[in-house]
Write an enzyme that holds these catalytic residues in place. Structure first.
Site, PDB file in Angstrom:
ATOM      1  N   SER A   1       0.793  -1.236   0.000  1.00 43.84           N
ATOM      2  CA  SER A   1       0.000   0.000   0.000  1.00 43.84           C
ATOM      3  C   SER A   1       0.821   1.279   0.000  1.00 43.84           C
ATOM      4  CB  SER A   1      -0.952   0.011   1.190  1.00 43.84           C
ATOM      5  OG  SER A   1      -2.020  -0.891   0.986  1.00 43.84           O
TER       6      SER A   1
ATOM      7  N   LYS B   1       0.130   3.620  -2.726  1.00 42.79           N
ATOM      8  CA  LYS B   1      -0.970   4.591  -2.654  1.00 42.79           C
ATOM      9  C   LYS B   1      -0.463   6.017  -2.490  1.00 42.79           C
ATOM     10  CE  LYS B   1      -4.597   1.563  -0.734  1.00 42.79           C
ATOM     11  NZ  LYS B   1      -3.943   0.387  -0.118  1.00 42.79           N
TER      12      LYS B   1
ATOM     13  N   SER C   1      -6.152   3.240   4.571  1.00 40.81           N
ATOM     14  CA  SER C   1      -5.501   2.535   3.461  1.00 40.81           C
ATOM     15  C   SER C   1      -6.518   1.771   2.625  1.00 40.81           C
ATOM     16  CB  SER C   1      -4.425   1.570   3.993  1.00 40.81           C
ATOM     17  OG  SER C   1      -3.572   1.144   2.952  1.00 40.81           O
TER      18      SER C   1
END
Length: 427
Positions: A59, A62, A119
């Site tokens: 993640s 991101k 997230s």
């Protein structure tokens, strides 16, 4: 005013003797595949371990999605209060999510906060589709942006960092091969740009928990357990670190435990990245490893001013001026420039080069006008490699345009001076 021309991603330490080497890094004993420690002001690298090898970032990818959403808002392409309707791709996401359903309506800001704090894969995908039309088109934009930012060891296939096999089958990219990969250095570079270009991101990144819907009965804690605000939270107290207010965690079975964090202490902000830290998702070891990097930086380095602001540059106090009342203008540096250096060391400039914006400058010139640059060379104390830093030069006073009468007599004087010198040189 930006004084550093270009974004410096390598160490900006300089000119110390052999007895004044940088602090030893072998005491860090970083557990994980890769890591890096960077000064958020200059991009100076203080520590690195296998930092240029691309690994699965999970993640942490991101951060690029967050960057592009912020960029789209800055450029006026989307607005924070625009309402977005959730589509199938987002609703089918697995992993961390806020359980969006097809047809749900949320603002860009609501989805952005869900992505940054919880997230949320579903929120990330929906924002990607809203900006680019499809997640695959957004991934192409991510790759294009990575190249522009100097992220030379990164590759994105989606907005989330999920492995291809974990994406909904119908929405896996067809024109982009491979898996998402990002080096520790690239992750730090991306964090550097976020902090430089959109520091307001930290207002969201430091939110301690998220209640996405009013009807939700519980709040989702921020996955960043290092937040300083967690110092009084029993479950997270051991991980809370002074000054930490961002940025992004990452975890998949393939990536292991990853984290890109930033901490501000006593006016110095650092960026730390750890990747592939062993252990379980909930043991918090990635935060303990990140703390090692922050401790190393804050304990062993301090700011040192190598260029004084509003000061003349030795041996380059003026620049030539044409068609002015004066034939030169005094110049000063726009402001001071400081870098992080090992405590107790002295940085020495080995060479200075000054360049005028125009040779010569043309009157009239106003006080404060940018009229040139000064480039300072020094040596990395660890490697001996030459480094440079460039700052703007400003006019220290006005130079008005000379009158026709003044310029004529100056030209005549210049003519006879040249003629005299030519005659002298005959003998």
């Amino acid at each position: 005013m930006m004084l550093v021309l270009g974004l410096l991603y390598s160490t900006l330490l300089a000119g110390v003797g052999a007895a004044e080497a940088a602090p030893a890094v072998d005491t860090i004993n970083l557990q994980g595949k890769a890591g890096i420690l960077m000064d958020a002001e200059s991009g100076q690298i203080l520590y690195q371990k296998d930092a240029e090898t691309p690994y699965a970032p999970a993640s942490m990818a991101k951060m690029m999605t967050e960057y592009l959403v912020e960029k789209a808002v800055q450029d006026g392409k989307i607005k924070w209060d625009e309402v977005v309707t959730v589509k199938e791709n987002a609703a089918k996401q697995i992993g961390s999510r806020v359980f969006l359903a097809v047809g749900d309506k949320h603002t860009v800001k609501e989805l952005y906060v869900a992505m940054a704090v919880a997230s949320a894969n579903d929120a990330s995908v929906q924002l990607a589709e809203f900006i680019a039309g499809s997640e695959e088109a957004f991934a192409q934009l991510m790759n294009e942006t990575a190249k522009k930012l100097g992220m030379n060891n990164s590759h994105f296939i989606n907005a989330t960092g999920l492995d291809r096999a974990d994406m909904p089958a119908d929405y896996r990219p067809k024109s982009i091969d491979g898996e998402t990969r990002m080096s520790a250095k690239d992750s730090a570079i991306l964090a550097y740009h976020i902090l430089k270009e959109m520091p307001e991101f930290l207002d969201v990144a430091k939110i301690p928990s998220l209640k996405f819907r009013e009807r939700d009965t519980t709040e989702t804690p921020n996955w960043n357990w290092m937040l300083e605000s967690n110092k009084n939270v029993p479950n997270f107290r051991k991980f809370a670190y002074p000054g930490v207010d961002g940025l992004k965690t990452g975890h998949t079975s393939n990536a292991g435990n990853c984290f890109t964090g930033t901490s501000l202490r006593n006016g110095t902000r650092l960026i730390a990245v750890v990747m592939g830290v062993p252990g379980g998702l909930r043991d918090g070891k990635r935060f303990l490893e990140t703390a090692k990097l922050f401790d190393y930086g804050f304990n062993n380095f301090g700011k040192q001013t190598i260029v004084e602001g509003k000061a003349a540059v030795k041996d380059h106090e003026t620049l030539k001026v044409k068609k002015g009342k004066q034939t030169s203008v005094p110049v000063i540096t726009a402001s001071d420039v400081s870098i992080l250096a090992p405590k107790g060391t002295t940085i020495e400039i080995t060479e200075t080069t000054v360049k005028s914006n125009q040779e010569p400058l043309m009157a009239p010139i106003k006080q404060g006008d940018k009229v040139g640059t000064a480039t300072f060379k020094y040596n990395d104390p660890s490697t001996g490699e030459a480094k440079t830093l460039t700052v703007d030069l400003l006019a220290a006073e006005d130079v008005k345009k000379g009158s026709w009468w003044r310029l004529m007599f100056r030209a005549i004087g210049g003519f006879f001076s040249g003629l005299f010198n030519g005659v002298v040189n005959l003998f």
